[in-house]
Design an enzyme around this catalytic site. Sequence first.
Site, PDB file in Angstrom:
ATOM      1  N   LYS A  44     -16.592   6.273   6.715  1.00  0.00           N
ATOM      2  CA  LYS A  44     -16.531   5.618   7.497  1.00  0.00           C
ATOM      3  C   LYS A  44     -17.783   4.853   7.649  1.00  0.00           C
ATOM      4  O   LYS A  44     -17.694   4.806   8.751  1.00  0.00           O
ATOM      5  CB  LYS A  44     -16.044   6.674   8.881  1.00  0.00           C
ATOM      6  CG  LYS A  44     -15.233   7.219   7.659  1.00  0.00           C
ATOM      7  CD  LYS A  44     -13.808   6.909   7.978  1.00  0.00           C
ATOM      8  CE  LYS A  44     -12.940   5.792   8.942  1.00  0.00           C
ATOM      9  NZ  LYS A  44     -12.777   7.242   9.262  1.00  0.00           N
TER      10      LYS A  44
HETATM   11  N1  PMP Z   1     -11.133  11.248   4.741  1.00  0.00           N
HETATM   12  C1  PMP Z   1     -12.177  11.746   5.160  1.00  0.00           C
HETATM   13  C2  PMP Z   1     -12.550  12.770   5.113  1.00  0.00           C
HETATM   14  C3  PMP Z   1     -12.622  10.613   6.323  1.00  0.00           C
HETATM   15  O1  PMP Z   1     -12.854  10.941   7.548  1.00  0.00           O
HETATM   16  C4  PMP Z   1     -11.527   9.505   6.683  1.00  0.00           C
HETATM   17  C5  PMP Z   1     -11.660   8.926   7.781  1.00  0.00           C
HETATM   18  N2  PMP Z   1     -11.144   9.345   9.180  1.00  0.00           N
HETATM   19  C6  PMP Z   1      -9.966   9.177   5.663  1.00  0.00           C
HETATM   20  C7  PMP Z   1     -10.326  10.370   4.710  1.00  0.00           C
HETATM   21  C8  PMP Z   1      -9.327   8.067   5.397  1.00  0.00           C
HETATM   22  O2  PMP Z   1      -9.991   6.815   6.094  1.00  0.00           O
HETATM   23  P1  PMP Z   1      -9.351   5.785   7.328  1.00  0.00           P
HETATM   24  O3  PMP Z   1     -10.138   5.834   7.932  1.00  0.00           O
HETATM   25  O4  PMP Z   1     -10.362   4.603   6.488  1.00  0.00           O
HETATM   26  O5  PMP Z   1      -8.410   5.814   6.218  1.00  0.00           O
END
Ligand code: PMP
Length: 500
Positions: A44
Amino acid sequence: MGTRYNNILETVGHTPVVRINHLAPPGVNLYAKLEAFNPMGSIKDRLALGVIEDAERSGALKPGQTVIEATSGNTGIGLAMVCAQKGYPLVVTMAENFSVERRRMMRFLGAKVILTPASDKGSGMLAKAVELAESHGWFLCRQFENEANADFHSRTTAVEILDDFSDTRLDYWVTGFGTGGTLKGVARVLKEKSPETHIIVCEPDNSPLLGSHQPQPRSANGMPSASHPSFRPHLMQGWTPDFISKLTEDAANAELIDELRPIAGSDALQTSLDLARREGIFCGITAGATMAGGLQIARSAPPGTTILCMLPDTGERYLSTPLFAEIETEMTTEEIEISRSTPGYRFDKPTAPAPAPAAAPTPATIKATPQAEQFLADALQDKNNPVVMFALEWCEFCWSLRKLFKQCNIPYRSVDLDSAQYQQDNLGGSIRAALNAHTGCVTIPQIFVGGEFVGGCTEVFDEFKSGRFQQRLEDSSVSFDHDVSVDPYSLLPTWLHPRK
Ligand code: PMP
């Protein structure tokens, strides 16, 4: 880019792709892209930088304006870093059930964290962020709809993957989704530049939002207007909020997803542990879940297949979660057995004292100088500081007392005998000698109220519990907060608690 960076933000991205050697079936090339290598330890960081720089360019974010976002943690931590570096105040809304280490990290980085009730779910924290942004005129990041989120992944994550697999065919790319930024941003580039790569999307088996093929209720601005009917609470923090985000829906509608894979929570936890113990790769729960999906594919794939899994963050973010539920703090039976296999330094038998090194000065050889005697006399008569603590900077008992005084708003003077201030001519040591002669007590801390010696940490704690310490404060006209109810012994670090 060289190895010297102009600021921390330049270190976002360029994360390593690492081969999985022991978990993968023979003949299959299984790889992980380790997003924990980002400066704040998660994927992130990319979104945070992408969204803020896009808003700066468009003018949506003005210099010094407050930034706000609803986040399960990783986005908030990334934003806290970006805002700290660029000088924007940050407010984060977060449901109370996400791990506490995340809140404390954001606050450490200077952000304000506003908790929302767990019962209001992800959409509750989102609605709170909108409400605050609208009433205070703050810049709302809108990570779930903001195209800058997906764009940054297209410009960085996707390009890195294409570069790292430029000399070989990539058969499968495996991800989950939270905002869907990674999914939409990477998948659309791979579909164009590497059409042979299958896009695999994992989601929790008990909460199949995409798998249910039921539509997401949504308002005109793209935000969800209600929880998705198939949502159920699950273990994969950061994946699958209680709605299908706009970016995720875009990816599905554009037919970027070749296959959906439901993943069991227990499989996610076990795979994260397996990655740590068999590959030395320390990652979070969604990383374990994604790798669990990658391993499913690997087990049925022909030899020579190449698979890349996105591992979004570090395991350090989950110390208070089910990922660490089985990990002991105290010694296990096996560890106690190892401890007992040699005679020294055990809890069940005192260690024989080691002979003192001949040349080391002991407190007894340090004399109380007239200067030290005077210092002590002045400190004990100082009407402006009726509460005086003689302390050591590193001492855990002193820190426990400091916590008690802070909680009760008790003003006090701390004379830190080992601090640089008292180092010249070993003034600190001489004061300690003067103190020993005065009180007959050799340990530190030593606490005085109105010139009278109370004792050390436990004496103060006991007097506090009986009310005698508060009486002393009143007798010396020290104002403090009478209403605090705390067991002072709970303020000691756990290793100082009596062993059962
Ligand atoms: N895994 C974790 C630990 C996350 O914090 C996030 C984002 N909330 C994601 C996966 C998913 O990524 P994205 O928001 O780009 O879909």
